[in-house]
Scaffold this active site. Structure first.
Site, PDB file in Angstrom:
ATOM      1  N   HIS A 113      53.425  88.620  26.741  1.00 41.94           N
ATOM      2  CA  HIS A 113      52.129  88.545  27.304  1.00 41.94           C
ATOM      3  C   HIS A 113      52.179  87.617  28.704  1.00 41.94           C
ATOM      4  O   HIS A 113      51.627  88.109  29.878  1.00 41.94           O
ATOM      5  CB  HIS A 113      51.066  87.933  26.615  1.00 41.94           C
ATOM      6  CG  HIS A 113      50.977  88.592  25.097  1.00 41.94           C
ATOM      7  ND1 HIS A 113      50.468  89.807  24.925  1.00 41.94           N
ATOM      8  CD2 HIS A 113      51.613  88.140  23.943  1.00 41.94           C
ATOM      9  CE1 HIS A 113      50.466  90.216  23.687  1.00 41.94           C
ATOM     10  NE2 HIS A 113      51.393  89.416  23.091  1.00 41.94           N
TER      11      HIS A 113
HETATM   12  C1  BDR Z   1      48.157  85.420  23.808  1.00 43.89           C
HETATM   13  O1  BDR Z   1      48.064  84.577  22.487  1.00 43.89           O
HETATM   14  C2  BDR Z   1      49.278  83.772  22.473  1.00 43.89           C
HETATM   15  O2  BDR Z   1      49.685  84.014  21.135  1.00 43.89           O
HETATM   16  C3  BDR Z   1      50.211  84.110  23.429  1.00 43.89           C
HETATM   17  O3  BDR Z   1      50.892  82.919  23.895  1.00 43.89           O
HETATM   18  C4  BDR Z   1      49.279  84.666  24.530  1.00 43.89           C
HETATM   19  O4  BDR Z   1      48.990  83.936  25.497  1.00 43.89           O
HETATM   20  C5  BDR Z   1      48.493  86.662  23.312  1.00 43.89           C
HETATM   21  O5  BDR Z   1      47.048  87.365  22.654  1.00 43.89           O
END
Ligand code: BDR
Ligand code: CA
Length: 297
Positions: free
Chosen positions: A230
């Site tokens: 992400h």
């Molecule tokens: C986001 O939530 C976190 O677990 C990850 O680092 C990312 O920023 C994804 O939903």
């Protein structure tokens, strides 16, 4: 481009920092941490360790342990108990003693001291940025835009509609997203398409340097639960915008209790399209840029 990275490392945050540090266009003024994937003490330790492993000498500030209103909520097993898939130990050789700095003060000082406007990259819950805007509203003039990972127009990963970063602190996200500052949103709409495969991880492992091997190992842990990278989307959209397709809109955040808490949605009555919403990514080229960055360690 001067940037500050606010994050909650976190495996994909780690990949974002390691990638950002090797982009010649980016000058990283500071890194700040927040409670999110793991409690604040661990995300701060990881942010510091990653900055050191990436060869950065910028200040690293420790931020909020709690969201603005609700209790802290962490991501559970996804990122491992050390936040780096159980592989923080592989970076131990890079660890140096350090002085703990306050994230909001670091953000304020770096923004006010910068000659040019700064891009904020926000990769965790938006608590630190909301606190910054409440305490020092004058810094908003020094922010060119905010590139953030969070939100979704296609359903959530923390509840039915809420993406984790926004769901953890929707009150903070509302303050930041509705601040009037131009935004680039890397929500689940695009980030779920930015996944890493086992073949990609083999390439990183074979690069033959300890940082690339660390990246492969921690993603292998993370990949068995959530293979999407992400957070690096919010970095690479700044340096390689051609990787992404986009649409424009004005976002709002739902802070109500229930299934919609943390939902980001397009505001149909707003005339100002100040958010660029990433929609699609050229996955192979995206991973290729991360590989190029890891090669340089
Ligand atoms: C986001 O939530 C976190 O677990 C990850 O680092 C990312 O920023 C994804 O939903
Ligand atoms: Ca994150």
């Amino acid at each position: 481009m001067n940037i500050i990275i606010d994050c909650d490392p976190g495996v994909d945050d780690a990949l974002a920092i390691l990638t950002a540090a090797k982009q010649p266009e980016l000058n990283i003024l500071a890194i700040t941490s927040v409670s999110g994937n793991l409690p604040g003490e661990i995300t701060y330790k990881n942010a510091k360790l990653l900055a050191q492993a990436a060869g950065l000498s910028c200040p690293v500030g420790r931020g909020a342990d709690q969201p603005l209103v609700k209790e802290a909520r962490n991501a559970g097993v996804t990122h491992g108990s050390d936040g780096l898939g159980g592989h923080a130990i592989e970076l131990a050789a890079y660890e140096k003693p350090y002085e703990v700095l306050d994230a909001v003060e670091v953000l304020k000082e770096q923004l006010l001291a910068s000659d040019e406007k700064v891009v904020l990259v926000v990769l965790g819950p938006m608590t630190n940025i909301a606190l910054l805007f409440q305490k020092y509203p004058e810094v908003k003039d020094k922010i060119e835009k905010i590139s953030f990972m969070g939100g979704s127009l296609c359903g959530g990963n923390a509840n039915t509609y809420g993406e984790f970063n926004i769901y953890v602190d929707p009150e903070a996200a509302g303050i930041v997203i509705e601040s009037g500052i131009p935004m680039i949103m890397a929500g689940l709409d695009v980030t779920l398409k930015a996944f890493v495969t086992k073949d990609d991880l083999k390439v990183w492992e074979d690069l033959g340097n300890p940082i690339a091997a660390f990246a492969a190992h921690c993603c292998l842990h993370y990949g068995s639960h959530d293979p999407a990278l992400h957070d690096p989307c919010s970095i690479l959209v700044l340096t390689h915008p051609e990787l992404f397709t986009t649409m424009l809109g004005k976002l709002s955040v739902c802070c109500d209790e229930g299934d919609h808490r943390g939902e980001t949605y397009l505001n149909p009555v707003s005339k100002s399209d100040i958010c660029t919403i990433l929609q699609n990514v050229d996955r192979k080229a995206f991973i290729g840029h991360i590989t190029e960055a890891l090669k340089q360690y």
